[in-house]
Design an enzyme around this catalytic site. Structure first.
Site, short mmCIF file in Angstrom:
data_model
loop_
_atom_site.label_atom_id
_atom_site.label_comp_id
_atom_site.label_asym_id
_atom_site.label_seq_id
_atom_site.Cartn_x
_atom_site.Cartn_y
_atom_site.Cartn_z
N ASN A 177 53.89 38.28 51.16
CA ASN A 177 53.07 37.32 51.77
C ASN A 177 52.99 37.28 52.94
O ASN A 177 54.11 36.76 53.58
CB ASN A 177 52.97 35.92 51.02
CG ASN A 177 51.97 35.42 51.17
OD1 ASN A 177 51.44 35.83 52.23
ND2 ASN A 177 51.98 33.85 50.67
N ARG A 261 50.23 39.50 48.73
CA ARG A 261 49.00 38.50 49.02
C ARG A 261 47.72 38.96 49.98
O ARG A 261 48.05 39.09 51.16
CB ARG A 261 49.65 37.42 48.92
CG ARG A 261 48.77 35.91 49.12
CD ARG A 261 49.41 35.24 49.12
NE ARG A 261 48.41 33.85 49.23
CZ ARG A 261 48.11 33.19 49.43
NH1 ARG A 261 48.16 33.46 50.74
NH2 ARG A 261 47.42 31.83 49.28
N HIS A 350 43.23 29.91 45.67
CA HIS A 350 44.44 29.54 45.11
C HIS A 350 44.06 30.09 43.76
O HIS A 350 44.78 30.50 42.69
CB HIS A 350 44.01 27.98 45.01
CG HIS A 350 45.04 27.70 45.98
ND1 HIS A 350 44.27 25.95 46.64
CD2 HIS A 350 45.68 27.39 47.38
CE1 HIS A 350 45.10 25.49 47.49
NE2 HIS A 350 45.80 26.13 47.81
N ARG A 411 43.55 18.73 56.14
CA ARG A 411 41.91 19.33 55.99
C ARG A 411 41.40 18.20 55.20
O ARG A 411 42.16 17.80 54.19
CB ARG A 411 42.32 20.55 55.64
CG ARG A 411 42.86 21.89 56.21
CD ARG A 411 42.66 23.05 55.01
NE ARG A 411 43.12 23.96 55.15
CZ ARG A 411 44.37 24.93 54.70
NH1 ARG A 411 43.61 24.44 53.62
NH2 ARG A 411 44.89 25.58 54.71
N GLU A 557 53.42 31.48 42.29
CA GLU A 557 51.94 32.34 42.54
C GLU A 557 52.96 34.37 42.55
O GLU A 557 51.96 35.09 42.35
CB GLU A 557 51.47 32.17 43.84
CG GLU A 557 50.05 32.64 44.25
CD GLU A 557 49.97 32.13 45.68
OE1 GLU A 557 51.18 31.87 46.30
OE2 GLU A 557 48.82 31.82 45.99
#
Ligand code: ADP
Length: 778
Positions: A177, A261, A350, A411, A557
């Site tokens: 990643n 990823r 996600h 956010r 993940e």
């Protein structure tokens, strides 16, 4: 009983007679002769097969589950019969129970030895395949395959292969990643539960980069000094994973597969793909949708392709799981042309973890994912909710970018876009606003303190009103989404919490669940308070009698990327298979709307004692269009003269196209035939009566019927999902095409009228299977 001449015994078997002298010796050397009393379980359904067995003396019964606890005896194996070979060959779990019916002597040959010989010897491979086909036909197993697999699933600890149970040989997989200033890597070995090594290099591009390395037995964190770029970071990674003290790999060239990823697939991909030049170009072409992520993902891919030219590189996208979201949920109400030109729509993110926790939840509940309605809440520093209907994502809270939806660490989630114009008019620049929305909003923005939920909870406890407000806004937003998605799903079986906050914060979970009691959603506050699931564990915090299960599942993940990489690499077909795909046309048929009825419903509509009158045969043997038709009454409009297809079925089911659903005024989901739980109902009118079906209206998932013979030829299995290319004027590639195998089926692809019109399909048209898109383990 003594076994004198094992070699001669092996030679008396039609398959092993094809082995060479040395191969037979190899088998003899590895074999073990075992005596069993009567009634001993040799292999049990749901286990992993590691051996092939040959009956030397006595008898072994083969059974599958019948109704309730009774077993259905399928067959008996006598002297000379090999068993266990089917699962040994496919790598699937054992589908039957094998049990001695009398005192017996059996010879066991370990899987690697037996399969090693069969694989090396083409004549034996052919004979072996013939044997398997015979077993399948004789026992009619394919017909029962679905039930058998489902039973195996209930018995299996890893039905969705999250721990690589299906790997046919040991394999090391690297998961990468790459971010703008960070590199995360994880190495899995398919034979082991925990990763061999997990590393993170942070602050790449600065003078004080940092390297964290975790192995099952150690944890260390070192300063690297200046690491100017990703290339240099790769050198540190390679040194760490090939460090003899860690022992992850001796040489990085051991990797056969690397999973990357990739944040944004831009709607171009339906699942993970093997990266070639064309795929890399496609990923590059959608980089403007994720300028802060995709370019760095690409850099990692390019570096790895240079480092390991022989390994398969797989892109696992963060949003392809959400490709199934229907237009109603994916479309922004902006000018259509603008959206098309700029690829503006809701993509979601996600996805890898939403899918991972969904598979985990099904495993934990011992129910097929395809029977559950689920809401998964990924609450970390980024946060999103996903509605999963029978395994398919049907909505998620993040949109074109990860800004939409829930309140996150920095956010804001949903905000009136008018706020942006207002601030632009007030002289703020676009860059400034992007910074505010990405880095200064959310929990940090509201509280004015921090984006860290632990710190906020502590501050709120000490009476900080802004911290308390931040937490309230965060929880309220999640509550709102859970409410909305429960309705979107038309019911709910499971809620999952995952991510740093979801897994670890009992306070937040308790706040979210306040007010849900009226809907059968109640949590046990004591279990909620004490739950501390480790990675790989699941805790159910719902009250025992609650209608909805509430599960805590730590995010992982990396494991999901490794598993998807393994499956994608496994789907690479040999040249020979691809030739079969390219040279075997699939007839394309359009299924106009139609209805299947139970005998009981048919009699209610057409009179007691009446049976369907066959009018014309259908492409599938034994099936027919009936003389009788029905009228349908929907909430908005009607459909008349809808053909009944016979024979009568165990359930009544109406299949209509997307356009017709609008005419009727209902909104059915896309489902496999027979999967009608939680679907809308409809009023059906026949010549003698009228009934209201409580459920059963679906848009059928496009599918190909094929016989067991065809399935063997194509190298496909029931429930595989493929892409099909229709060539010609308005050529199209149909993704998400389900394979349905039955020994009585005839090769035929079924599309609905909308799909057929889109590709201008005429009678007699054919298509070709392009590739396998997805293979479910179960
Ligand atoms: P990322 O999305 O960066 O992977 P994580 O999933 O690690 O983020 O989640 C980070 C968030 O989880 C932070 O807000 C952190 O405060 C929160 N968190 C971690 N442990 C706890 C805890 N015990 N209680 C409340 N929040 C927690």
């Amino acid at each position: 009983m003594a076994v004198n001449d094992l070699k001669a015994f092996f030679q008396s078997n039609p398959l092993m007679a094809l082995f060479s002298d040395e191969e037979l010796d190899e088998c003899v050397k590895a074999s073990e002769v075992v005596e069993f009393a009567a009634g001993v379980d040799i292999e049990k359904r749901g286990e992993t097969h590691n051996s092939s067995w040959i009956v030397y003396d006595g008898e072994v019964g083969v059974s599958i589950p019948g109704e309730g606890v009774t077993e259905e005896l399928l067959t008996k194996l006598e002297k000379g019969r090999i068993f266990g070979d089917m699962s040994v060959f496919t790598g699937n779990l054992v589908a039957f129970d094998f049990k001695t019916t009398q005192p017996s002597t059996l010879v066991r040959i370990p899987r690697p030895v037996f399969m090693g010989v069969v694989k090396k010897n083409p004549a034996a491979t052919l004979q072996f395949t013939k044997n398997l086909t015979e077993i399948v036909f004789h026992l009619g197993l394919y017909q029962k395959e679905h039930e058998i697999r489902e039973a195996a699933m209930l018995a299996s600890p890893d039905p969705y292969d999250l721990y690589f149970t299906s790997a046919s040989e040991p394999m090391k997989i690297s998961v990468i990643n790459c971010g703008s200033s960070s590199l995360k890597y994880t190495i899995f070995d398919t034979t082991q539960r925990d990763p061999l090594i997990e590393g993170t290099i942070e602050r790449i591009g600065s003078a004080d980069a940092h390297h964290k390395v975790v192995t099952p037995t150690s944890k260390k964190s070192v300063s690297l000094g200046a690491v100017p770029n990703m290339e240099k970071a790769f050198e540190f990674m390679v040194a760490a994973i090939s460090d003899p003290a860690v022992g992850a790999v001796r040489d990085v060239r051991e990797f056969k597969a690397v999973g990357h990823r990739v944040t944004h697939g831009g709607g171009l991909f339906n699942g993970p793909v093997i990266i070639d030049d064309q795929v890399l170009e496609q990923i590059r072409s959608v980089s403007d949708l994720a300028p802060l992520h995709n370019p760095y993902n690409i850099e990692g891919i390019e570096l790895f392709r240079k480092l390991l030219p022989g390994a398969k590189q797989v892109a696992v996208f963060d949003n392809t799981f959400h490709q199934t979201i229907p237009p109603a949920a994916a479309t922004y109400a902006l000018p259509r042309r603008l959206c098309a030109e700029e690829r503006i729509r809701r993509y979601g993110f996600h996805g890898t973890n939403h899918e991972y926790v969904a598979l985990n939840a099904a495993t934990f509940l011992k129910k097929p994912l395809s029977e559950l309605k689920m809401i998964t809440c990924h609450l970390g520093s980024g946060a999103s909710v996903c509605a999963i209907d029978h395994g398919r994502s049907i909505d998620t809270s993040m949109g074109m970018t990860p800004l939409e939806g829930l309140v996150m660490g920095t956010r804001p989630g949903d905000v009136d876009p008018g706020v942006i114009f207002h601030l632009l008019r007030k002289g703020r620049s676009a860059e400034e606003l992007e910074n505010i929305f990405n880095k200064d909003s959310g929990l940090k923005g509201i509280s004015g303190l921090t984006n860290d939920m632990r710190e906020l909870l502590a501050a709120a406890e000490n009476g900080d009103a802004h911290a308390l407000n931040a937490i309230s806004v965060f929880c309220y937003r999640i509550k709102k989404y859970i409410g909305a998605y429960t309705v979107a799903l038309g019911g709910l079986d499971v809620v999952v919490f995952t991510g740093g906050i979801g897994e670890n914060s009992p306070e937040i979970r308790a706040r979210i669940f306040q007010g849900f009691e009226a809907f059968g959603m109640t949590i046990d506050h004591r279990i909620n308070r004490d739950a501390r699931p480790e990675r790989g564990q699941v805790v159910d915090i719902a009250e025992p009698n609650a209608k909805v299960r509430v599960l805590l599942i730590p995010a992982d993940e990396e494991r999901m990327i490794a598993r998807n990489t393994l499956h994608t690499v496994g789907l690479v077909r040999s040249e020979a298979d691809i030739r079969v795909f390219k040279t075997t046309p699939i007839p394309l048929s359009i299924s106009a709307h139609h209805i299947h009825l139970t005998q009981e419903n048919f009699e209610l509509l057409f009179g007691r004692g009446k049976a369907m009158t066959p009018k014309s045969p259908l492409s599938q043997p034994g099936q027919f269009a009936a003389e009788e038709t029905v009228n349908l009454i929907g909430p908005k409009g009607n459909l008349e003269k809808v053909r009944i297809l016979g024979p009568a079925r165990k359930y009544s089911q109406l299949e209509i196209s997307r356009t017709e659903q609008f005419k009727l005024g209902i909104d059915p989901p896309i489902r496999d035939s027979g999967d009608i739980e939680g679907t809308p109902g409809i009023t059906v009118v026949g010549s003698q009566g009228q009934i209201h079906l409580e459920k059963g209206v679906i848009c059928a998932k496009r599918h190909i019927h094929m016989s067991t013979d065809d399935a063997l030829k194509f190298g496909l299995r029931d429930k595989d999902v493929v892409r099909v290319r229709k060539e010609g004027g308005r050529g199209l590639i149909f993704g998400d095409v389900l394979i349905r195998v039955d020994q009585n089926f005839r090769l035929d692809m079924h599309l609905d009228t909308d799909e057929g019109n889109a590709a201008e399909i005429k009678p007699g048209d054919t298509g070709y299977i392009e590739s396998i898109e997805h293979r479910r383990y179960i």
